[in-house]
Design an enzyme around this catalytic site. Structure first.
Site: not given
Length: 196
Positions: A110, A150
């Protein structure tokens, strides 16, 4: 030998980083056995072909039903005898059934320092725009395990990237991406070493 399947949606530079890390010997005891793209036009598929890695498309284009798509993904991962699933720019949220089937064996990269700028809506340029809008002095990248949330799974590795004066979302993204490549290689190397 750690058998890796990589899930992708786009250009696949993080996929390439893992391929390069294995081919140049930085990552030992690992091989990529399958690349699965959610997007039939993803350049990642060409990267896989160039390196003679089995590649396939499982996405909304050929599996419009979400349940069937998840079943196809699990079947493809099982068939490849996958030990580790790497999400490398994969733009879909995984179904809890897949997460359960591969619990503790799915990692994601990420483009921020989690817990900042992560979760629903924070992907790609949205992350870098938000970092700049918040006036942050630094950003970075995170490799983490995937759970049902998430970007909420346990962090494996993080690296910081300074925000420079005059940065745009594009210039910041380019520097963060270089860091993503490095820490993704490091994370896979560490996991592969622990499997020996």
């Amino acid at each position: 030998m750690l058998r890796i399947s990589v899930l992708v949606s786009g250009g696949g530079t993080n996929l390439q980083a893992v391929i390069d890390g294995i081919e140049n010997g930085f990552i030992e005891n690992a091989e990529i056995v399958r690349v699965i793209s959610s997007n039939p036009k993803a350049y990642s598929l060409e990267r896989a072909e160039k390196h003679r890695i089995s590649a396939m498309v499982i996405g909304k284009s050929n599996y419009p039903d979400a349940e069937a798509r998840t079943a196809a993904l699990i079947a493809a991962l099982d068939e490849a005898r996958t030990d580790l699933v790497v999400l490398a720019g994969y733009m879909s949220i995984l179904d809890p059934k897949l997460i359960e089937a591969y619990r503790g064996r799915i990692i994601n990269i990420h483009p921020s320092l989690i817990p900042k700028f992560c979760g629903a809506g924070f992907y790609g340029h949205h992350v870098h725009e938000a970092v700049l809008a918040a006036g942050e002095q630094e950003s970075g990248a995170t490799v983490h395990y995937v759970d049902e949330g998430v970007d909420t799974g346990p962090i494996i590795l993080q690296a910081r990237v300074p925000v420079l004066e005059g940065d745009t979302a594009e210039s910041l993204a380019a520097r963060v991406l270089e860091t993503e490549h490095k820490i993704l290689q490091e994370a896979v190397k560490t996991i592969a070493a622990s499997e020996k």
